[in-house]
Write a protein that holds these residues in place. Structure first.
Motif: not given
Length: 643
Positions: A14, A30-32, A54
């Motif tokens: 995150l 947000e990079i998931a 994300g």
């Protein structure tokens, strides 16, 4: 890449990014997840890539003049700061070591939620993880690829989509057309997947039908059909090949035009914010078919300028778009729709012109919204865009009577003989009357991309435009095209031209007015004589068209199957040609041997390489495919290769 992201743990990743220099258009990212591309494969001197997925979040200012064009913006809910919030899926492919990239981020304008950049430049992905990037052309050149969701109704699993707010309190009718291919009593109208009927049994819901293009509509009695979601059940079943229109009540129309703003602001974030998760000096945008049309609308409505009055994309490339738009920035948008009859609306060309139907003046780029920040533009298109998307009107006056030169910042290229949707090889009959056209000219795109790079980065002019023109008679009225009389082939002279679609941004748009019908003239084989002729067309073994009439098995044989071309091979021998009464010379009458044929293919490719329309590295693949085509028609294979 931002240091927080580079050292974060791969799982449950995150990252919050606050682009202070860009205002609040991108509020956070947000990079998931992240993973290696192609199993960690190294791409030339650039090395391995990683794929990040994300969400990107936006806050759109409804008071900013750059957003005023968005339909129903005033009806979208606002937060405490008076901004409109939305989010979109985000996918990034970038080098593990960004310093080894080429400084260009190419925005992959996803088509119905699916990427189009890699399939069109790198070839189809293989079946193994290592081959997911095809032959790696783009990645070996150091491109960063960015996908941002823009379409609210991209509902399939894995689609890159957007979540936009609805227009509060808006009630009305949503509608879409469809053509059944069978006599089933049920039809799911895919264009309406984003809408749920507010009252499935309402008397205001309608279903109507017409027997063929241009015929009058007939309303089907309400008692004969039922509605459940976007699926309609008709008593007695649907008639294959007939056109139906379903319309029903819905509420809270999505503010779909925010999809334009999302891509705009994501590109501005990449280009102008130093601590963004990914950054680039230059930004390109590439879209195909639906998203090529999307890019035309993006430019027309002025979205290449952001809220801070900065240019967004340095280069924009609509591929196979025609002179058409997409049904997005309107109330009750249906962006999935092909709009086969009404996708083309005035203005048709980028250059400002006077419309003889309405008396108004407008241009797709030469207008007050778009004129300030014009990118470099490539238009590439197939024969199909002439027959079904009125692309000729992008290079003529609105009445189709005179040629009009492109703007200095754009180039146009007809990939002569190619279809919109490329068919399989070996060719086969499917939904059309003839085998689907398998001619794939993507090798040209690779060379042109190199030209685009040099144009943007170094100011070196790209290859000249190559497209049919009225003045040299390579562009003609469809009713007069000199297509040969081939037994069993319906003449395209009978095709239906289509009509203008609506344009809500004009006081008068002339919607419903017939469109001038101009198409490429053809040679005695039926192949286009104007535009960029690759060896497949210059040294042919077949006739390649951008049209294919509907198969008798699915009805509607007077109309084209959408976006499909035809492949009509030459007879192998003079005797076979004479027996079939085919006016086109046979293979044996044209070429003495396989070796001679392949030598001619190489000779036809050489000037295209010299002029920048092909890369020398790609010629071997063209010659190899030509040999496979020869073997298919000749019914034999030899070990002899071209010298």
């Amino acid at each position: 890449m931002n240091g927080l992201l580079r050292h974060a743990t791969p799982l449950a990743l995150l990252v919050l990014i606050w682009p202070a220099l860009a205002g609040a258009e991108v509020s956070r990212v947000e990079i998931a997840s992240r993973r290696d591309v192609a199993g960690g494969r190294s791409f030339g001197s650039v090395g391995p890539y990683e794929r990040l997925t994300g969400k990107i979040y936006f806050q759109i200012d409804p008071a900013n003049k750059r957003n005023q064009v968005i339909a129903d913006l005033d009806k979208a809910p606002k937060n405490a700061a008076g901004k409109i919030e939305l989010s979109a899926d985000l996918v990034i492919l970038e080098p593990h070591d960004p310093s080894k990239g080429n400084g260009i981020a190419i925005f992959d304008i996803v088509n119905r939620g699916a990427g189009v950049v890699l399939p069109n430049f790198d070839g189809p992905p293989g079946k193994t993880p290592e081959s997911e990037a095809g032959d790696g052309f783009l990645l070996s050149r150091g491109y960063t690829i960015v996908q941002v969701g823009w379409e609210f109704d991209a509902r399939r699993e894995g689609a890159v989509k957007i979540d936009v707010p609805g227009a509060i309190g808006v009630t009305g009718i949503v509608r879409a057309t469809f053509i059944p291919d069978s006599r089933s009593d049920k039809a799911t109208v895919a264009d309406l997947v984003g809408y749920t009927p507010s009252d499935p049994v309402s008397a205001e819901n309608t279903l109507r039908v017409r027997e063929k293009l241009g015929a009058a509509w007939v309303t089907i009695p309400r008692a004969k059909w039922l509605l459940a979601g976007n699926t309609v059940t008709l008593e007695g079943g649907f008639e294959p090949g007939h056109t139906y229109e379903l319309a029903y009540l819905a509420v809270n129309s999505p503010v779909a035009g925010l999809g334009f703003a999302a891509v705009r602001d994501a590109a501005a974030w990449v280009k102008h914010v130093p601590d963004a998760a990914v950054s680039a000096k230059y930004t390109f945008a590439f879209g195909v078919s639906q998203t090529g049309r999307w890019l035309r609308e993006f430019l027309y409505e002025g979205f290449n300028t952001d809220e801070s009055n900065r240019q967004v994309f340095d280069a924009v490339w609509p591929h196979r778009a025609g002179a058409a738009g997409v049904d997005l920035d309107v109330r009750w948008a249906t962006p999935t729709s092909l709009l086969m009859e009404s996708a083309t609306h005035f203005p048709f060309s980028d250059r400002k012109q006077r419309d003889p139907v309405t008396g108004l003046e407008d241009g797709n780029v030469e207008n007050p919204r778009a004129a300030e920040h014009q990118p470099k533009i490539f238009y590439t298109y197939s024969d199909t865009e002439y027959w079904e998307r009125s692309i000729a009107l992008a290079t003529t006056t609105p009445d189709g009577s005179k040629d009009v030169e492109p703007l200095e910042n754009e180039r146009l290229y007809l990939l002569a003989g190619s279809p919109h949707n490329v068919g399989a090889f070996p060719p086969a009959v499917a939904t059309g009357q003839l085998p689907a056209n398998p001619f794939d000219p993507k090798m040209v795109l690779r060379a042109l991309l190199v030209g685009m790079e040099r144009w943007v980065q170094d100011g070196v002019a790209p290859p000249p435009s190559r497209y049919p023109r009225l003045k040299d008679r390579t562009l003609v009225r469809a009713s007069t095209v000199s297509f040969p009389k081939i037994p069993g082939v319906t003449s395209p002279q009978t095709a239906f031209a289509g009509v203008r679609g609506p344009n809500r941004l004009l006081a008068k748009d002339g919607a419903g007015a017939p469109l001038p019908y101009l198409v490429p003239q053809v040679d005695r084989d039926g192949n286009a004589v104007g535009g960029l002729r690759l060896p497949d067309v210059a040294v042919p073994l077949a006739t390649y068209t951008g049209w294919n009439f509907r198969n008798t098995a699915i009805g509607g044989t007077e109309q084209f199957f959408p976006l499909m071309g035809s492949y009509i091979p030459f007879a192998r021998t003079k005797l076979e040609r004479e027996q079939a009464r085919d006016p086109r010379l046979s293979v044996e009458e044209r070429y003495h041997s396989r070796d001679e044929y392949l030598k001619l293919v190489q000779e036809a490719a050489a000037p295209l390489v010299k002029d920048g329309y092909l890369l020398s590295d790609d010629v071997s693949a063209i010659v190899k495919h030509a040999g496979e085509h020869w073997d298919l028609l000749a019914g034999q294979s030899t070990s002899t290769s071209a010298r």
